[in-house]
Motif scaffolding. Structure first.
Motif, PDB file in Angstrom:
ATOM      1  N   ASN A   8       0.851  -1.187   0.000  1.00  8.47           N
ATOM      2  CA  ASN A   8       0.000   0.000   0.000  1.00  8.47           C
ATOM      3  C   ASN A   8       0.890   1.240   0.000  1.00  8.47           C
ATOM      4  OD1 ASN A   8      -1.852   2.062   0.621  1.00  8.47           O
ATOM      5  ND2 ASN A   8      -3.174   0.612   1.693  1.00  8.47           N
ATOM      6  N   TYR A   9       0.720   2.114  -1.023  1.00  5.45           N
ATOM      7  CA  TYR A   9       1.581   3.285  -1.193  1.00  5.45           C
ATOM      8  C   TYR A   9       0.763   4.573  -1.135  1.00  5.45           C
ATOM      9  CZ  TYR A   9       5.332   0.160  -2.655  1.00  5.45           C
ATOM     10  OH  TYR A   9       6.293  -0.831  -2.681  1.00  5.45           O
ATOM     11  N   ASP A  10       1.470   5.662  -0.854  1.00  7.69           N
ATOM     12  CA  ASP A  10       0.833   6.978  -0.947  1.00  7.69           C
ATOM     13  C   ASP A  10       0.622   7.368  -2.408  1.00  7.69           C
ATOM     14  OD1 ASP A  10       0.728   7.636   1.866  1.00  7.69           O
ATOM     15  OD2 ASP A  10       2.899   7.935   1.786  1.00  7.69           O
ATOM     16  N   ASN A  25      10.672  12.599  -8.573  1.00  7.25           N
ATOM     17  CA  ASN A  25      11.653  13.447  -7.892  1.00  7.25           C
ATOM     18  C   ASN A  25      10.980  14.600  -7.151  1.00  7.25           C
ATOM     19  OD1 ASN A  25      14.790  12.998  -8.548  1.00  7.25           O
ATOM     20  ND2 ASN A  25      13.583  12.208 -10.260  1.00  7.25           N
ATOM     21  N   THR A  26      10.000  15.218  -7.789  1.00 10.38           N
ATOM     22  CA  THR A  26       9.306  16.352  -7.166  1.00 10.38           C
ATOM     23  C   THR A  26       8.548  15.919  -5.922  1.00 10.38           C
ATOM     24  OG1 THR A  26       9.070  17.409  -9.339  1.00 10.38           O
ATOM     25  CG2 THR A  26       7.662  18.222  -7.581  1.00 10.38           C
ATOM     26  N   LEU A  27       7.916  14.761  -5.980  1.00  7.30           N
ATOM     27  CA  LEU A  27       7.199  14.238  -4.820  1.00  7.30           C
ATOM     28  C   LEU A  27       8.134  14.054  -3.634  1.00  7.30           C
ATOM     29  CD1 LEU A  27       5.013  11.549  -6.607  1.00  7.30           C
ATOM     30  CD2 LEU A  27       4.111  13.489  -5.308  1.00  7.30           C
ATOM     31  N   GLN A  28       9.264  13.415  -3.865  1.00  8.79           N
ATOM     32  CA  GLN A  28      10.164  13.120  -2.764  1.00  8.79           C
ATOM     33  C   GLN A  28      10.822  14.372  -2.198  1.00  8.79           C
ATOM     34  OE1 GLN A  28       8.953  10.516  -1.802  1.00  8.79           O
ATOM     35  NE2 GLN A  28      10.692   9.128  -1.665  1.00  8.79           N
ATOM     36  N   LYS A  29      11.130  15.317  -3.079  1.00 14.78           N
ATOM     37  CA  LYS A  29      11.690  16.581  -2.591  1.00 14.78           C
ATOM     38  C   LYS A  29      10.644  17.355  -1.788  1.00 14.78           C
ATOM     39  CE  LYS A  29      15.056  17.260  -6.312  1.00 14.78           C
ATOM     40  NZ  LYS A  29      15.410  18.084  -7.499  1.00 14.78           N
ATOM     41  N   GLY A  30       9.410  17.399  -2.323  1.00 10.75           N
ATOM     42  CA  GLY A  30       8.356  18.170  -1.665  1.00 10.75           C
ATOM     43  C   GLY A  30       7.946  17.598  -0.329  1.00 10.75           C
ATOM     44  N   ALA A  31       8.072  16.283  -0.183  1.00  9.12           N
ATOM     45  CA  ALA A  31       7.661  15.641   1.068  1.00  9.12           C
ATOM     46  C   ALA A  31       8.849  15.266   1.933  1.00  9.12           C
ATOM     47  CB  ALA A  31       6.840  14.394   0.751  1.00  9.12           C
ATOM     48  N   ALA A  32      10.036  15.714   1.532  1.00  4.62           N
ATOM     49  CA  ALA A  32      11.272  15.422   2.283  1.00  4.62           C
ATOM     50  C   ALA A  32      11.431  13.920   2.519  1.00  4.62           C
ATOM     51  CB  ALA A  32      11.269  16.178   3.604  1.00  4.62           C
ATOM     52  N   GLY A  33      11.032  13.128   1.507  1.00  2.00           N
ATOM     53  CA  GLY A  33      11.209  11.685   1.597  1.00  2.00           C
ATOM     54  C   GLY A  33      10.254  10.975   2.521  1.00  2.00           C
ATOM     55  N   LYS A  34       9.218  11.659   3.006  1.00  3.90           N
ATOM     56  CA  LYS A  34       8.294  11.065   3.981  1.00  3.90           C
ATOM     57  C   LYS A  34       7.120  10.339   3.340  1.00  3.90           C
ATOM     58  CE  LYS A  34       9.482  14.435   7.568  1.00  3.90           C
ATOM     59  NZ  LYS A  34       8.994  15.515   8.461  1.00  3.90           N
ATOM     60  N   LEU A  35       6.983  10.421   2.033  1.00  3.91           N
ATOM     61  CA  LEU A  35       5.921   9.692   1.338  1.00  3.91           C
ATOM     62  C   LEU A  35       6.440   8.347   0.848  1.00  3.91           C
ATOM     63  CD1 LEU A  35       4.234  12.351  -0.986  1.00  3.91           C
ATOM     64  CD2 LEU A  35       3.365  11.439   1.157  1.00  3.91           C
ATOM     65  N   SER A  36       5.537   7.391   0.733  1.00  2.00           N
ATOM     66  CA  SER A  36       5.889   6.135   0.069  1.00  2.00           C
ATOM     67  C   SER A  36       5.511   6.283  -1.409  1.00  2.00           C
ATOM     68  CB  SER A  36       5.150   4.956   0.714  1.00  2.00           C
ATOM     69  OG  SER A  36       3.749   5.163   0.700  1.00  2.00           O
ATOM     70  N   VAL A  37       6.545   6.342  -2.251  1.00  2.00           N
ATOM     71  CA  VAL A  37       6.370   6.569  -3.681  1.00  2.00           C
ATOM     72  C   VAL A  37       6.940   5.390  -4.451  1.00  2.00           C
ATOM     73  CG1 VAL A  37       6.957   8.055  -5.642  1.00  2.00           C
ATOM     74  CG2 VAL A  37       6.493   9.078  -3.396  1.00  2.00           C
ATOM     75  N   LEU A  38       6.132   4.837  -5.346  1.00  2.00           N
ATOM     76  CA  LEU A  38       6.562   3.730  -6.200  1.00  2.00           C
ATOM     77  C   LEU A  38       6.506   4.177  -7.647  1.00  2.00           C
ATOM     78  CD1 LEU A  38       7.283   0.687  -6.588  1.00  2.00           C
ATOM     79  CD2 LEU A  38       4.812   0.251  -6.690  1.00  2.00           C
ATOM     80  N   VAL A 311      -0.601  16.316  -6.205  1.00  2.00           N
ATOM     81  CA  VAL A 311      -0.683  15.138  -5.331  1.00  2.00           C
ATOM     82  C   VAL A 311      -0.272  15.494  -3.912  1.00  2.00           C
ATOM     83  CG1 VAL A 311       0.417  12.917  -4.833  1.00  2.00           C
ATOM     84  CG2 VAL A 311      -0.446  13.389  -7.126  1.00  2.00           C
ATOM     85  N   LEU A 312       0.790  16.271  -3.767  1.00  2.00           N
ATOM     86  CA  LEU A 312       1.245  16.666  -2.438  1.00  2.00           C
ATOM     87  C   LEU A 312       0.147  17.432  -1.695  1.00  2.00           C
ATOM     88  CD1 LEU A 312       4.890  17.783  -3.303  1.00  2.00           C
ATOM     89  CD2 LEU A 312       4.238  15.801  -1.932  1.00  2.00           C
ATOM     90  N   GLU A 313      -0.537  18.319  -2.401  1.00  2.00           N
ATOM     91  CA  GLU A 313      -1.632  19.071  -1.788  1.00  2.00           C
ATOM     92  C   GLU A 313      -2.819  18.148  -1.491  1.00  2.00           C
ATOM     93  OE1 GLU A 313      -2.603  22.386  -4.277  1.00  2.00           O
ATOM     94  OE2 GLU A 313      -0.496  22.987  -4.496  1.00  2.00           O
ATOM     95  N   TRP A 314      -3.109  17.261  -2.418  1.00  2.47           N
ATOM     96  CA  TRP A 314      -4.246  16.337  -2.295  1.00  2.47           C
ATOM     97  C   TRP A 314      -4.094  15.462  -1.054  1.00  2.47           C
ATOM     98  CZ3 TRP A 314      -5.747  11.272  -2.117  1.00  2.47           C
ATOM     99  CH2 TRP A 314      -7.007  10.931  -2.624  1.00  2.47           C
ATOM    100  N   LEU A 315      -2.886  14.976  -0.826  1.00  2.00           N
ATOM    101  CA  LEU A 315      -2.650  14.086   0.322  1.00  2.00           C
ATOM    102  C   LEU A 315      -2.783  14.816   1.655  1.00  2.00           C
ATOM    103  CD1 LEU A 315       0.338  12.031  -1.114  1.00  2.00           C
ATOM    104  CD2 LEU A 315      -1.970  11.167  -0.642  1.00  2.00           C
ATOM    105  N   LYS A 316      -2.661  16.131   1.629  1.00  2.00           N
ATOM    106  CA  LYS A 316      -2.810  16.924   2.854  1.00  2.00           C
ATOM    107  C   LYS A 316      -4.226  17.475   3.025  1.00  2.00           C
ATOM    108  CE  LYS A 316       1.996  18.560   2.868  1.00  2.00           C
ATOM    109  NZ  LYS A 316       2.862  19.768   2.764  1.00  2.00           N
ATOM    110  N   ALA A 317      -5.067  17.294   2.011  1.00  2.00           N
ATOM    111  CA  ALA A 317      -6.414  17.877   2.043  1.00  2.00           C
ATOM    112  C   ALA A 317      -7.237  17.318   3.202  1.00  2.00           C
ATOM    113  CB  ALA A 317      -7.122  17.616   0.723  1.00  2.00           C
ATOM    114  N   ASN A 318      -8.107  18.159   3.747  1.00  2.00           N
ATOM    115  CA  ASN A 318      -8.907  17.777   4.913  1.00  2.00           C
ATOM    116  C   ASN A 318     -10.322  17.311   4.578  1.00  2.00           C
ATOM    117  OD1 ASN A 318      -6.892  18.424   6.878  1.00  2.00           O
ATOM    118  ND2 ASN A 318      -7.298  20.593   6.468  1.00  2.00           N
TER     119      ASN A 318
END
Length: 400
Positions: A8-10, A25-38, A311-318
């Motif tokens: 199960n990935y983000d 690359n943008t995902l990992q930089k934007g999330a400081a490596g805290k997301l699980s990206v495949l 995606v970075l914004e979407w994952l933080k959406a409330n």
């Protein structure tokens, strides 16, 4: 079976062309490596020839990735525009462009994504995706005959023309399909063709390039990338491979073709959305290719960046409402930085394609009489358009 670290990935990024690689690359930089990206692709992005002429604007490309000499084939100082009667007009601008070794560039991007924490699995074919009641996307992956289903909150579809993984997915019926105004492009790696290693050459004329153009791009000082892309309506009258071979035979009788490659390019800008329910399109899957020049490398980087930022914004959406607004914004972000211009180019495309050989030759002769240091791209463009009043009328939709 591939040894994925998770079930199960983000985010799962499907497709490791420039759009997918840049998104990872943008995902990992934007999330400081805290997301699980495949990151998945059906092939290793550096093992096979890339169906592309590999030229980019140095200035624009450098905004997204720092060029390296080890994957730069040539530094460009300009363009030769060649009319049907072979009148050649030079546009000169020192170090204006680069010819990339796309395979080596892709390798660096993949290695950087891994370094930042993304899992990268190549030779892994994404067959389809489907959504379950838990709101997650199931990604069906085939590897060496084995099939595995992975789950993810979000998907970035950078799988290329046709965007097959979202076909027949009822929830995604309204999304861009990546098959809008698809045109065949073909090129040969050849030697024995006279060329300037510091210039690319663009060739025009209805005999070989109706509705499109041909090119000769330098590679290593000996070989060139010589190819063509024509309007899709000329597919039957000008079969791509036969037309390219005829052009090379007639224009460069001493040339030796080493290999021939081709592919389909979605060359139009549509108005369909590029995101829904956590699925975001990028690159050719989002039909981001320039409709006139048919360029797509930098466009892919731009769209990969937009998809990743959304995606970075979407994952933080409330809330679900906030997620829907982020999805809608993906299209408008693309329109702001590139899409609006592409819509205009698409409207004017038929007008450009209808410029006659006589009009192109007339414009080339006029430009040839202008000192080279006064030939701006705008002046070249305007001289072609003003070679006949009828052209301006044909292109009125381009301007208005």
């Amino acid at each position: 079976m591939a040894s994925y670290l998770k079930e199960n990935y983000d985010v799962i990024v499907c497709g490791a062309g420039p759009a997918g690689l840049y998104a990872a690359n943008t995902l990992q930089k934007g999330a400081a490596g805290k997301l699980s990206v495949l990151l998945l692709d059906r092939k290793s992005p550096w093992k096979e020839p890339v169906s592309c002429a590999e030229a980019v604007s140095r200035k624009i490309f450098s905004r997204y990735w720092t060029p390296k000499e080890e994957w730069t084939r040539q530094h460009l100082d300009g363009v030769y525009f060649t009319s049907p009667d072979m009148t050649r007009v030079e546009y000169f601008q020192s170090d204006c462009g680069l010819i990339l070794d796309r395979a080596a560039f892709h390798r660096e991007m993949a290695e950087k994504a891994r370094e930042l924490g993304a899992e990268c699995y190549f030779e892994n074919y994404v067959e389809r995706i489907f959504r379950t009641d838990d709101g997650l996307w199931n990604v069906v992956v085939r590897h060496e005959g084995n099939v595995q289903v992975l789950k993810t909150k979000t998907v970035i579809d950078a799988t290329g023309p046709g965007a097959k993984i979202t076909r027949d997915v009822p929830e995604l019926d309204e999304l861009e399909t990546g098959n809008f105004d698809v045109e065949p492009a073909i090129f040969a790696i050849a030697e024995g063709i006279p060329h300037d290693v510091k210039h690319i050459e663009l060739l025009f004329g209805h005999k070989y390039f109706p509705g499109g153009y041909g090119w000769v791009f330098p590679r290593d000082g000996k070989t060139v990338n010589v190819g063509l892309v024509n309007g899709r309506e000329f597919l039957q009258s000008h079969p791509p491979k036969a037309t390219l071979e005829a052009f090379i035979r007639d224009a460069y009788p001493e040339a030796k073709i080493l290999s021939i490659h081709g592919g389909a390019i979605p060359c139009g800008q549509s108005s369909r959305p590029i995101a829904a329910l956590g699925v975001f399109k990028a690159g050719d899957s989002a039909s981001t290719v320039n409709p006139i020049s048919r360029s797509g490398i930098v466009e892919a980087l731009k769209s990969g960046k937009i998809a990743a930022e959304c995606v970075l914004e979407w994952l933080k959406a409330n809330s679900e409402e906030e997620k829907r607004e982020i999805e809608k914004s993906a299209y408008f972000r693309w329109m702001k930085i590139q899409g609006k211009a592409h819509l205009n180019f698409h409207r004017g495309k038929k007008g450009f394609g209808s410029i006659s050989d006589a009009q192109l030759d007339k414009a080339a002769h006029r430009l040839a009489s202008i000192p080279a240091n006064k030939r701006s791209l705008f002046r070249i463009f305007w001289t072609v358009l003003s070679s006949s009043p009828s052209i301006l009328w044909k292109l009125h939709s381009f301007f208005f």
